[in-house]
Write a protein that holds these residues in place. Structure first.
Motif, short mmCIF file in Angstrom:
data_model
loop_
_atom_site.label_atom_id
_atom_site.label_comp_id
_atom_site.label_asym_id
_atom_site.label_seq_id
_atom_site.Cartn_x
_atom_site.Cartn_y
_atom_site.Cartn_z
N HIS A 236 -2.59 14.53 3.88
CA HIS A 236 -1.25 14.56 4.45
C HIS A 236 -0.28 15.29 3.51
O HIS A 236 0.64 14.68 2.95
CB HIS A 236 -0.74 13.14 4.69
N ALA A 237 -0.46 16.60 3.37
CA ALA A 237 0.48 17.36 2.55
C ALA A 237 1.90 17.30 3.09
O ALA A 237 2.86 17.47 2.35
CB ALA A 237 0.03 18.82 2.45
N GLU A 238 2.04 17.02 4.39
CA GLU A 238 3.37 16.98 5.01
C GLU A 238 4.15 15.71 4.70
O GLU A 238 5.34 15.60 5.04
CB GLU A 238 3.23 17.14 6.53
N TYR A 239 3.52 14.73 4.05
CA TYR A 239 4.17 13.44 3.82
C TYR A 239 5.47 13.58 3.01
O TYR A 239 5.57 14.43 2.11
CB TYR A 239 3.22 12.51 3.06
N ASP A 240 6.43 12.72 3.34
CA ASP A 240 7.65 12.61 2.56
C ASP A 240 7.37 11.93 1.23
O ASP A 240 6.33 11.26 1.07
CB ASP A 240 8.69 11.78 3.33
N PRO A 241 8.29 12.02 0.26
CA PRO A 241 8.07 11.35 -1.03
C PRO A 241 7.79 9.86 -0.92
O PRO A 241 7.01 9.31 -1.70
CB PRO A 241 9.38 11.62 -1.78
N LEU A 242 8.39 9.19 0.07
CA LEU A 242 8.25 7.74 0.16
C LEU A 242 7.29 7.29 1.26
O LEU A 242 7.20 6.09 1.54
CB LEU A 242 9.63 7.09 0.38
N SER A 243 6.55 8.20 1.87
CA SER A 243 5.66 7.80 2.96
C SER A 243 4.60 6.80 2.52
O SER A 243 4.36 5.79 3.18
CB SER A 243 4.97 9.03 3.56
N LEU A 244 3.94 7.05 1.39
CA LEU A 244 2.92 6.11 0.90
C LEU A 244 3.54 4.78 0.50
O LEU A 244 2.95 3.72 0.71
CB LEU A 244 2.16 6.72 -0.27
N LYS A 245 4.72 4.83 -0.07
CA LYS A 245 5.42 3.59 -0.43
C LYS A 245 5.71 2.76 0.81
O LYS A 245 5.51 1.53 0.81
CB LYS A 245 6.73 3.90 -1.16
N GLN A 246 6.17 3.39 1.87
CA GLN A 246 6.47 2.67 3.09
C GLN A 246 5.21 2.04 3.68
O GLN A 246 5.24 0.91 4.18
CB GLN A 246 7.13 3.62 4.09
N GLU A 247 4.09 2.75 3.62
CA GLU A 247 2.84 2.18 4.10
C GLU A 247 2.40 1.00 3.24
O GLU A 247 1.95 -0.03 3.76
CB GLU A 247 1.75 3.25 4.13
N TYR A 248 2.53 1.16 1.94
CA TYR A 248 2.15 0.08 1.02
C TYR A 248 3.03 -1.15 1.23
O TYR A 248 2.52 -2.28 1.36
CB TYR A 248 2.27 0.58 -0.42
N ASP A 249 4.34 -0.95 1.31
CA ASP A 249 5.26 -2.07 1.52
C ASP A 249 5.00 -2.76 2.86
O ASP A 249 5.05 -3.99 2.96
CB ASP A 249 6.71 -1.58 1.46
N ARG A 250 4.72 -1.96 3.89
CA ARG A 250 4.42 -2.53 5.21
C ARG A 250 3.18 -3.41 5.16
O ARG A 250 3.18 -4.54 5.69
CB ARG A 250 4.21 -1.38 6.19
N ASP A 251 2.11 -2.92 4.52
CA ASP A 251 0.87 -3.69 4.47
C ASP A 251 1.02 -4.95 3.63
O ASP A 251 0.47 -6.01 3.96
CB ASP A 251 -0.25 -2.81 3.92
N MET A 252 1.78 -4.86 2.55
CA MET A 252 2.02 -6.04 1.72
C MET A 252 2.83 -7.08 2.49
O MET A 252 2.53 -8.28 2.44
CB MET A 252 2.77 -5.64 0.44
#
Length: 313
Positions: A236-252
């Motif tokens: 996902h080169a198109e991801y925003d800087p916080l995309s992975l953070k949002q996924e991590y926070d959502r799963d937590m």
């Protein structure tokens, strides 16, 4: 040059603040230029986020680009209103008579399901078949890449545990490949997926070439049928800087088991700190190279003459 998007698309306000040159449909009609015509099949639940990510990159080139969005009729997303879809999106039935310079198929949150069990699999299969005669170059992303490799070449996907989640180092497998022109010897790309495709399966298909792969556990990154201008990108080169953070926070927050901190993302792997972006230049080069070398420089001026395959649709 600007990217042309529908009037009042919400992504426009975000892109304007970032000084991405856009124009709405009304202004574009006054331009005496043959723009590149792109189609995006957006399979992500929250359409606006993915729209903005892709338009940001497609608009960062000297080419004028005109974009149409479509969604699946066989499964209407629940995270985007029907009013939004009606205003800014079309259906495959509404565009199937058209021809396009380029086509993007996004990822989708269905990767752990067998392809045939996905509610819109038959429709996506029909669209992928249509793309062979109506599109000059197709760019598949994440689940879209797995779906394309499976539909066109019979390549399976496999479950992985734990999830491939983070920003991984990659290297090129082919020298002087235009899609990766300007890339460093090593480059970083985000991945977020529960499944993978395997190198040994790809190598059995003579038409396919592995262009880049991960140095770590993210596996194959970019595959292509260069003759047919099909590209399959697993990250996902198109991801925003916080995309992975949002996924991590959502799963937590959802209490999901075995949620790992995204690798190579937070300084010292500390989720309390701001992530480090290592892939912004990669994303801009990847999309601009695709548009330039595999769409703009080769696509016929008259799109009606596009006939790479016999048109049986």
């Amino acid at each position: 040059m600007p990217i042309k998007i529908p009037n009042d698309l919400p992504a426009a306000a975000i892109l304007e603040k970032e000084h991405i040159f856009i124009m709405d449909s009304d202004r574009a009609y006054s331009q005496d230029i043959r723009p590149l015509r792109l189609l995006i099949l957006n399979l992500m639940p929250v359409k606006q986020v993915t729209e903005t990510q892709l338009l940001r990159l497609l608009g960062n080139t000297p080419l004028q680009v005109e974009v149409d969005f479509i969604y699946t009729e066989s499964y209407v997303p629940t995270h985007t209103s029907q009013d939004y879809l009606t205003e800014f999106y079309g259906t495959f039935a509404e565009v199937r008579h058209k021809k396009y310079d380029g086509f993007i198929i996004t990822g989708a949150p269905v990767e752990q399901m067998p392809f045939e069990d996905v509610a819109y699999w038959e429709e996506v299969s029909e669209i992928m078949e249509w793309s062979k005669s109506h599109v000059y170059s197709t760019f598949h992303i994440c689940w879209g890449a797995q779906a394309g490799l499976y539909y066109h070449y019979g390549i399976p996907k496999y479950d992985v545990a734990p999830k491939i989640f983070g920003v991984y180092r990659h290297h090129l497998c082919q020298q002087n490949e235009p899609l990766f022109r300007g890339f460093d010897d090593e480059f970083y790309v985000p991945h977020s997926r529960h499944t993978e495709i395997r190198k040994e399966d790809i190598e059995k298909v003579d038409e396919l070439t592995i262009l880049a792969e991960s140095d770590d556990e993210a596996g194959v990154y970019a595959i292509a049928n260069l003759e047919q201008r099909q590209f399959f990108i697993t990250g996902h080169a198109e991801y925003d800087p916080l995309s992975l953070k949002q996924e991590y926070d959502r799963d937590m927050a959802a209490g999901m088991p075995n949620v790992n901190v995204p690798k190579n993302y937070y300084p010292d792997d500390d989720p309390a700190r701001l992530p480090v972006v290592r892939w912004r230049s990669v994303a801009n080069l990847l999309f601009s190279n695709w548009l330039n070398y595999y769409v703009y420089q080769e696509t016929p001026y008259e799109l009606d003459s596009l006939c790479r395959y016999q048109d049986n649709i």
